[in-house]
Design an enzyme around this catalytic site. Sequence first.
Site, PDB file in Angstrom:
ATOM      1  N   ALA A  76       1.687   8.644  -2.414  1.00  0.00           N
ATOM      2  CA  ALA A  76       1.292   8.233  -3.759  1.00  0.00           C
ATOM      3  C   ALA A  76       2.151   7.054  -4.194  1.00  0.00           C
ATOM      4  CB  ALA A  76       1.466   9.394  -4.735  1.00  0.00           C
ATOM      5  N   GLU A 140      12.237  -0.544  -0.707  1.00  0.00           N
ATOM      6  CA  GLU A 140      13.619  -0.487  -0.216  1.00  0.00           C
ATOM      7  C   GLU A 140      14.414   0.685  -0.777  1.00  0.00           C
ATOM      8  OE1 GLU A 140      15.991  -3.541  -3.144  1.00  0.00           O
ATOM      9  OE2 GLU A 140      15.136  -4.376  -1.311  1.00  0.00           O
TER      10      GLU A 140
END
Length: 183
Positions: A76, A140
């Site tokens: 998601a 990240e």
Amino acid sequence: MSHLEEKTIKTEKIFSGKVISLQLEDVELPNGKTSKREVIKHPGAVAVFAITEDNKIVMVEQYRKALEKTIVEIPAGKLEKGEDPMECARRELEEETGYGCDEMDWLISFYTSPGFADEIVHLYIAKGLKIVEDAASPDEDEFVNLMEVSIEEALILLKEQKIYDAKTAYAVQYLQLQEALKK
């Protein structure tokens, strides 16, 4: 105007962050009195119910700071401004799992917490999964473990409260219903 509608009189922005914003609203109630509402604004999200050829559900295990624990979820992610939900679903599937798909269909959209937030989640089902060469990587600051689980394993994860979010529980129960309807 509906006889239940609350009319906004004043809106005060309290906080604006990377994902959400919070505003305080003065509202006129249906009976003419006034009250205050704290409202979280969210750009919306997608969730992908990805099924392998052998009928396994592709999931990710991820630490959720708000819960202070790791849970198992379907892939998601948040919609970017102006992004098409289906394109976002394809992007999130690839980033979080390394999979692409031949078929992506919308299942349903739902509000997560309408009492205080406008977040809507668009749930898609992905079939015809294939590994994407040079797949996009997760953000990240996002760390996930990829999992593929059977419906039976998913039901155990639900019972153990390792699957503990509405979008994933909905997807598992959807598959369980589909399996029951085939019998």
